[in-house]
Motif scaffolding. Sequence first.
Motif, PDB file in Angstrom:
ATOM      1  N   MET A   1       0.818  -1.220   0.000  1.00 16.24           N
ATOM      2  CA  MET A   1       0.000   0.000   0.000  1.00 16.24           C
ATOM      3  C   MET A   1       0.852   1.270   0.000  1.00 16.24           C
ATOM      4  N   GLY A   2       2.153   1.143   0.298  1.00 16.35           N
ATOM      5  CA  GLY A   2       3.032   2.303   0.316  1.00 16.35           C
ATOM      6  C   GLY A   2       3.035   3.076  -0.987  1.00 16.35           C
ATOM      7  N   PRO A   3       3.274   2.399  -2.129  1.00 16.74           N
ATOM      8  CA  PRO A   3       3.256   3.103  -3.408  1.00 16.74           C
ATOM      9  C   PRO A   3       1.911   3.767  -3.693  1.00 16.74           C
ATOM     10  N   ALA A   4       0.823   3.107  -3.291  1.00 23.11           N
ATOM     11  CA  ALA A   4      -0.505   3.673  -3.529  1.00 23.11           C
ATOM     12  C   ALA A   4      -0.673   4.977  -2.753  1.00 23.11           C
ATOM     13  N   TYR A   5      -0.226   4.987  -1.492  1.00 20.22           N
ATOM     14  CA  TYR A   5      -0.373   6.200  -0.685  1.00 20.22           C
ATOM     15  C   TYR A   5       0.546   7.308  -1.186  1.00 20.22           C
ATOM     16  N   PHE A   6       1.740   6.939  -1.626  1.00 17.00           N
ATOM     17  CA  PHE A   6       2.647   7.942  -2.191  1.00 17.00           C
ATOM     18  C   PHE A   6       2.029   8.580  -3.431  1.00 17.00           C
ATOM     19  N   CYS A   7       1.454   7.767  -4.308  1.00 16.04           N
ATOM     20  CA  CYS A   7       0.788   8.294  -5.504  1.00 16.04           C
ATOM     21  C   CYS A   7      -0.406   9.158  -5.130  1.00 16.04           C
ATOM     22  N   PHE A   8      -1.117   8.764  -4.069  1.00 14.85           N
ATOM     23  CA  PHE A   8      -2.244   9.551  -3.584  1.00 14.85           C
ATOM     24  C   PHE A   8      -1.786  10.947  -3.164  1.00 14.85           C
ATOM     25  N   LEU A   9      -0.705  11.016  -2.383  1.00 16.73           N
ATOM     26  CA  LEU A   9      -0.199  12.306  -1.918  1.00 16.73           C
ATOM     27  C   LEU A   9       0.304  13.156  -3.078  1.00 16.73           C
ATOM     28  N   LEU A  10       1.012  12.515  -3.998  1.00 13.90           N
ATOM     29  CA  LEU A  10       1.547  13.243  -5.148  1.00 13.90           C
ATOM     30  C   LEU A  10       0.421  13.830  -5.989  1.00 13.90           C
ATOM     31  N   ALA A  11      -0.578  12.997  -6.291  1.00 14.53           N
ATOM     32  CA  ALA A  11      -1.712  13.458  -7.093  1.00 14.53           C
ATOM     33  C   ALA A  11      -2.494  14.545  -6.355  1.00 14.53           C
ATOM     34  N   ALA A  12      -2.654  14.370  -5.039  1.00 12.19           N
ATOM     35  CA  ALA A  12      -3.392  15.361  -4.254  1.00 12.19           C
ATOM     36  C   ALA A  12      -2.708  16.715  -4.297  1.00 12.19           C
ATOM     37  N   LEU A  13      -1.388  16.735  -4.190  1.00 11.70           N
ATOM     38  CA  LEU A  13      -0.660  18.006  -4.254  1.00 11.70           C
ATOM     39  C   LEU A  13      -0.820  18.679  -5.615  1.00 11.70           C
ATOM     40  N   GLY A  14      -0.930  17.871  -6.672  1.00 10.14           N
ATOM     41  CA  GLY A  14      -1.144  18.425  -7.998  1.00 10.14           C
ATOM     42  C   GLY A  14      -2.444  19.198  -8.089  1.00 10.14           C
ATOM     43  N   VAL A  15      -3.405  18.824  -7.249  1.00  6.42           N
ATOM     44  CA  VAL A  15      -4.684  19.538  -7.204  1.00  6.42           C
ATOM     45  C   VAL A  15      -4.648  20.645  -6.152  1.00  6.42           C
ATOM     46  N   THR A  16      -4.291  20.300  -4.916  1.00  7.82           N
ATOM     47  CA  THR A  16      -4.402  21.263  -3.812  1.00  7.82           C
ATOM     48  C   THR A  16      -3.387  22.399  -3.914  1.00  7.82           C
ATOM     49  N   ALA A  17      -2.102  22.031  -4.056  1.00 12.72           N
ATOM     50  CA  ALA A  17      -1.053  23.061  -4.149  1.00 12.72           C
ATOM     51  C   ALA A  17      -0.966  23.630  -5.560  1.00 12.72           C
ATOM     52  N   GLY A  18      -1.396  22.847  -6.556  1.00  9.98           N
ATOM     53  CA  GLY A  18      -1.281  23.248  -7.951  1.00  9.98           C
ATOM     54  C   GLY A  18      -2.517  23.922  -8.488  1.00  9.98           C
TER      55      GLY A  18
END
Length: 256
Positions: A1-18
């Motif tokens: 599940m580690g890679p899944a959560y990392f991808c979740f955080l990365l994608a989320a930042l693309g929306v929230t911070a981006g």
Amino acid sequence: MGPAYFCFLLAALGVTAGAHRLWSHRSYRAKLPLRIFLAVANSMAFQNDIFEWSRDHRAHHKYSETDADPHNARRGFFFSHIGWLFVRKHRDVIEKGRKLDVTDLLADPVVRIQRKYYKISVVLMCFVVPTLVPWYIWGESLWNSYFLASILRYTISLNISWLVNSAAHMYGNRPYDKHISPRQNPLVALGAIGEGFHNYHHTFPFDYSASEFGLNFNPTTWFIDFMCWLGLAADRKRATKPMIEARKARTGDSSA
């Protein structure tokens, strides 16, 4: 599940911070390397390209809870959560959306390039890369990589993002402005890495932190602060304490 959560955080930042705090609200400035990173992360999120996301979000703020709001919460939880994606946009969304000033978005070459190559970037970043990296680097099965790091992660991240439009407009208190629908929803903030302090955000949409309390659970704010420390971001806009207290006293619901 580690890679899944990392991808979740990365994608989320693309929306929230981006797409949200940088491109929709211009609440801080980002240098080219950071904008490229956020555009790539935004493609991993697969929630429309930066231009369309930001244009719709500006309409959401300007015409909140009216027919010109793309996900008008007054039409019910289901509509504001996901139903708005199943139907044609209301004519007011289209007509009034055309009057919004989006020249700043089109002036950014990162936004233009991401929009031009959005489909291929989504295929690569949302589905191919999250599947192939765990399989190739540490021998995860393709089946697990695809269904956990790609499909399950994407499904969960979509619904958490949509909760900002639905739950955070219906459940919670309104300490800053009791006359608007958006609420403070800690559970949404927890899932959407800091985007659930929604009564504050709609009251002070220019604030880069989207919350009065930057040290509360707000990973997006931490990320932007870290980028500023690295010299990749600058000019963070913030509502002042006197401004916040005056607004609470004038329009708040007297909640904590």
